[in-house]
Design a protein around this motif. Sequence first.
Motif, PDB file in Angstrom:
ATOM      1  N   ALA A 147       0.863  -0.977  -0.141  1.00  0.00           N
ATOM      2  CA  ALA A 147       0.359   0.181   0.645  1.00  0.00           C
ATOM      3  C   ALA A 147       0.967   1.016  -0.415  1.00  0.00           C
ATOM      4  N   SER A 148       1.880   1.537   1.094  1.00  0.00           N
ATOM      5  CA  SER A 148       2.983   2.507   0.915  1.00  0.00           C
ATOM      6  C   SER A 148       3.544   2.469  -0.359  1.00  0.00           C
ATOM      7  N   ILE A 149       3.968   1.666  -1.247  1.00  0.00           N
ATOM      8  CA  ILE A 149       4.598   1.670  -2.963  1.00  0.00           C
ATOM      9  C   ILE A 149       4.107   2.339  -3.709  1.00  0.00           C
ATOM     10  N   LEU A 150       2.743   1.733  -3.578  1.00  0.00           N
ATOM     11  CA  LEU A 150       1.438   1.799  -5.065  1.00  0.00           C
ATOM     12  C   LEU A 150       1.532   3.622  -4.465  1.00  0.00           C
ATOM     13  N   LYS A 151       1.901   4.471  -3.203  1.00  0.00           N
ATOM     14  CA  LYS A 151       1.573   5.951  -3.052  1.00  0.00           C
ATOM     15  C   LYS A 151       2.033   6.188  -3.605  1.00  0.00           C
ATOM     16  N   LEU A 152       3.691   5.838  -3.982  1.00  0.00           N
ATOM     17  CA  LEU A 152       4.592   7.090  -4.390  1.00  0.00           C
ATOM     18  C   LEU A 152       4.492   6.838  -5.961  1.00  0.00           C
ATOM     19  N   SER A 153       4.702   8.035  -6.291  1.00  0.00           N
ATOM     20  CA  SER A 153       4.556   8.559  -7.776  1.00  0.00           C
ATOM     21  C   SER A 153       5.619   8.066  -8.618  1.00  0.00           C
ATOM     22  N   SER A 154       6.809   7.907  -8.173  1.00  0.00           N
ATOM     23  CA  SER A 154       7.922   7.248  -9.162  1.00  0.00           C
ATOM     24  C   SER A 154       8.239   6.085  -9.163  1.00  0.00           C
ATOM     25  N   ILE A 155       8.628   5.673 -10.526  1.00  0.00           N
ATOM     26  CA  ILE A 155       8.685   4.245 -10.951  1.00  0.00           C
ATOM     27  C   ILE A 155       9.861   3.676  -9.686  1.00  0.00           C
ATOM     28  N   LYS A 156      10.734   4.955  -9.867  1.00  0.00           N
ATOM     29  CA  LYS A 156      12.216   4.628  -9.383  1.00  0.00           C
ATOM     30  C   LYS A 156      12.025   3.721  -8.294  1.00  0.00           C
ATOM     31  N   GLY A 157      11.366   5.041  -7.435  1.00  0.00           N
ATOM     32  CA  GLY A 157      11.150   4.491  -6.084  1.00  0.00           C
ATOM     33  C   GLY A 157      10.744   4.040  -5.759  1.00  0.00           C
ATOM     34  N   SER A 158       9.310   3.989  -5.973  1.00  0.00           N
ATOM     35  CA  SER A 158       9.136   1.978  -5.879  1.00  0.00           C
ATOM     36  C   SER A 158       9.732   1.914  -6.219  1.00  0.00           C
ATOM     37  N   ALA A 159      10.668   1.188  -7.318  1.00  0.00           N
ATOM     38  CA  ALA A 159      11.547  -0.201  -7.427  1.00  0.00           C
ATOM     39  C   ALA A 159      12.529  -0.388  -6.219  1.00  0.00           C
ATOM     40  N   LYS A 160      13.350   0.959  -5.757  1.00  0.00           N
ATOM     41  CA  LYS A 160      14.017   1.128  -4.677  1.00  0.00           C
ATOM     42  C   LYS A 160      13.176   0.600  -3.546  1.00  0.00           C
ATOM     43  N   ALA A 161      11.575   0.964  -3.247  1.00  0.00           N
ATOM     44  CA  ALA A 161      11.079   0.870  -2.348  1.00  0.00           C
ATOM     45  C   ALA A 161      11.361  -0.399  -1.647  1.00  0.00           C
ATOM     46  N   PHE A 162      10.728  -1.246  -3.483  1.00  0.00           N
ATOM     47  CA  PHE A 162      10.673  -3.465  -3.021  1.00  0.00           C
ATOM     48  C   PHE A 162      11.708  -3.844  -3.026  1.00  0.00           C
ATOM     49  N   ASN A 163      12.984  -3.373  -3.863  1.00  0.00           N
ATOM     50  CA  ASN A 163      13.664  -4.354  -3.627  1.00  0.00           C
ATOM     51  C   ASN A 163      14.980  -4.472  -1.960  1.00  0.00           C
ATOM     52  N   THR A 164      14.305  -3.404  -1.415  1.00  0.00           N
ATOM     53  CA  THR A 164      14.844  -3.843  -0.159  1.00  0.00           C
ATOM     54  C   THR A 164      14.346  -4.413   1.512  1.00  0.00           C
ATOM     55  N   CYS A 165      12.971  -4.450   0.814  1.00  0.00           N
ATOM     56  CA  CYS A 165      12.787  -5.697   1.041  1.00  0.00           C
ATOM     57  C   CYS A 165      12.607  -7.341  -0.123  1.00  0.00           C
ATOM     58  N   ALA A 166      13.240  -7.365  -0.794  1.00  0.00           N
ATOM     59  CA  ALA A 166      13.312  -8.748  -1.951  1.00  0.00           C
ATOM     60  C   ALA A 166      13.965  -9.399  -1.083  1.00  0.00           C
TER      61      ALA A 166
END
Length: 320
Positions: A230-249
């Motif tokens: 839910a927090s990642i979906l709120k991010l407007s930047s695709i790069k920011g979303s990818a970076k956020a997901f990568n931290t918990c991959a």
Amino acid sequence: MASSMSMEWDRNHTSVSTFVLLGLADGKEIQLLLFPIFLGIYLMTLIWNLGLIILIRMDSHLHTPMYFFLSFLSFLDICYSSSNSPRMLSDFLKDEKTISFIACATQYFSGCWMGQAECCLLAAMAYDRYVAIGRPLQYSAVMAPGLCQKMVAGVYASGFIGSLVQTVSCFHLYYCGPNIIPNFYCDVTQIISLSCSDPYISQMILFLESIFVGFGSFCVIILSYAFIVASILKLSSIKGSAKAFNTCASHLVVVTIFYGTSLFMYLHPSSNHSKMQNKVLCVFYIILIPMLNPLIYSLRNKEIKEALKRMAKTATHLSQ
């Protein structure tokens, strides 16, 4: 069978004082072939996990809650693997694979303790990732060192209490007949089936602890990742979303392997797969996962790679 079973006479009944582990394979040649393979796996488990602990402790850039929890995950993996691997390795070189009643209880207690603690620790790590992604501005305040230490202490305490209750309930049962365990370690489900007394209470304790510890930790992980998504979906930047997901991959991969294997092992009806398939699952769950965890966290982790480069540079300067 009588030659391999040690009995004690007590109140006109025979009680089992040793169990016989059938091991992974029957043939002596196959066992001697498996010995160096599993010895290598065990040594790699020790080296990689211990190396990760030392790296996290020595590099100040890794002194964050995420790596604080990761160092304890590596410690749990070392203890978990060490509760079973040395016995399995020694049994490869033995003709008669007997284990005393007390040694069997001790092996199960230590393995169960580490296994339950790992369930809880993975849940704590999922919560840490949620706070880092969902509440980044409050991350340092929420995940303060005091809270992290209390969470780790709670993880070990919950695993210890749960393991103690399970071990006492299982090995307090009366064993008077068959003493053969069709595996390479003391599996509680197979041990309870050998009991001559009513195992209902022990089975209920095992079931309830699986629900509270295993399923409870899994629910915390699922809930944490629901908030993360839910927090990642709120991010407007695709790069920011990818970076956020990568931290918990990496954590997500470890959780998937850990829970996927355990669910398949304990929820899949035993009649639907052979004893050899069950042993293979046990090997993957008990022997291979502790070796894979540090690799999963290290291979795609830039911070750990940079820490390794810094340590290598320091070692080079010191040697000159």
